[in-house]
Design an enzyme around this catalytic site. Sequence first.
Site, PDB file in Angstrom:
ATOM      1  CG  ASN A 141      -0.388   0.708   2.405  1.00  0.00           C
ATOM      2  OD1 ASN A 141      -0.435   1.942   2.509  1.00  0.00           O
ATOM      3  ND2 ASN A 141       0.183  -0.065   3.326  1.00  0.00           N
TER       4      ASN A 141
ATOM      5  CG  PHE B 170      -0.699   9.166   7.285  1.00  0.00           C
ATOM      6  CD1 PHE B 170      -0.592   7.803   7.519  1.00  0.00           C
ATOM      7  CD2 PHE B 170       0.210  10.011   7.932  1.00  0.00           C
ATOM      8  CE1 PHE B 170       0.372   7.291   8.373  1.00  0.00           C
ATOM      9  CE2 PHE B 170       1.175   9.506   8.793  1.00  0.00           C
ATOM     10  CZ  PHE B 170       1.270   8.140   9.002  1.00  0.00           C
TER      11      PHE B 170
ATOM     12  CB  SER C 129       3.447   5.556   7.391  1.00  0.00           C
ATOM     13  OG  SER C 129       3.051   5.520   6.028  1.00  0.00           O
TER      14      SER C 129
ATOM     15  CG  ASN D 207       3.057   4.498   1.940  1.00  0.00           C
ATOM     16  OD1 ASN D 207       3.873   4.136   1.106  1.00  0.00           O
ATOM     17  ND2 ASN D 207       2.284   3.647   2.607  1.00  0.00           N
ATOM     18  CB  THR D 208       3.955  10.612   5.193  1.00  0.00           C
ATOM     19  OG1 THR D 208       2.572  10.241   5.165  1.00  0.00           O
ATOM     20  CG2 THR D 208       4.066  12.111   5.402  1.00  0.00           C
TER      21      THR D 208
ATOM     22  CE  LYS E 112       2.221  -0.164  12.997  1.00  0.00           C
ATOM     23  NZ  LYS E 112       0.848  -0.363  12.472  1.00  0.00           N
TER      24      LYS E 112
ATOM     25  CG  ASN F 147       3.982   0.970   9.671  1.00  0.00           C
ATOM     26  OD1 ASN F 147       3.332   0.453   8.776  1.00  0.00           O
ATOM     27  ND2 ASN F 147       3.656   2.148  10.202  1.00  0.00           N
TER      28      ASN F 147
END
Length: 350
Positions: free
Chosen positions: A107, A111, A176, A178-179, A212, A241
């Site tokens: 993915n 967010f 994450s 993805n940021t 996390k 994660n």
Amino acid sequence: MSYRLIRPLLFALDPERAHNLSIAALRMMPTAQPLPTNPMLESHVAGLRFPNPVGLAAGYDKDGRVAHKMHGLGFGFAELGTLTPLAQPGNPQPRLFRLVEDKAVINRFGFNNGGQGAAADRIARYRRPKGEGPVIGINIGANKDATAAGRGIADYVTGVTCMAPLADYLTVNISSPNTPGLRALQDRAALDDLLGAVMAARGADPTPIFLKVAPDLTPADMEDIAAACIDHAIDALIVSNTTVSRPALRSVHAAEAGGLSGAPLTDLSLARLRDFRRLLGTRLPLIGVGGIASAQHAYDRIRAGASLVQIYSALVYEGPWLARRINSGLKALMTRDGVRTIAELVGSDA
């Protein structure tokens, strides 16, 4: 209906559409009865009582629409989010990929959520007083533009202030992939600034704060994170994660950008959990997540030092009743080994 029968229909849909359809279905369905309380499976972490150690990881219920219903599927707790202060659309679609041959998911959502204000109004309508009803955690993050501008820490402070009154615990998500720039908050100096600000924002509020982290860490990174968690009195550490690494994969989607989760993450996440147990001993509770798809996987994490575990990607392949099957399997494994409680099992291999 058996999940085995409907899975081909779901897999014929775009993954994100299937995800949203499952949320809509849960919203319409009555809440099933939770698992009967069993003293063997009961866990206590950060002053909270968990009826069983199997939780729903953040990422499934991003906006807090169904977290309060997940105990009916056998979960001992559910973590919603990631929620950011302001609504944001996330990354362009397509951004969710099933790697069926690998029992994995990639993915790059970024967010996507409707913002903390809208979620707070929604959560407040179904929340019971703390200590009553299902345990619900809220995962908080920073908006993309704030992270890019170096204002990410302020967004986490906002998250604590806004969401702590509604949460049994809060998870600070700095892992994450993805940021852009988010994982830089795992560096020691930035992490000290972040955790200092977060704990100051919590103040006298008793809401536990969890952190996390990513699985893609060097030994020095892990030493710094472990020390920072102890120095700032974080209540628990979630390991881990998704990964940006790419082991040997068979799916045509293997080269897609984003975080990889599911079966390929099992060994890596278990290794990171063992690393943090070695660094922290029993000073800080650990929560194991990543590639857990069976009772044996959960048993291995708990023996390695996890007080709780979380699942998400495995639900795509194993169906919504996976938490119930894992809990049943845990009881069988514990009975086989003469273990009476989860607390007795935690870290027994460490």
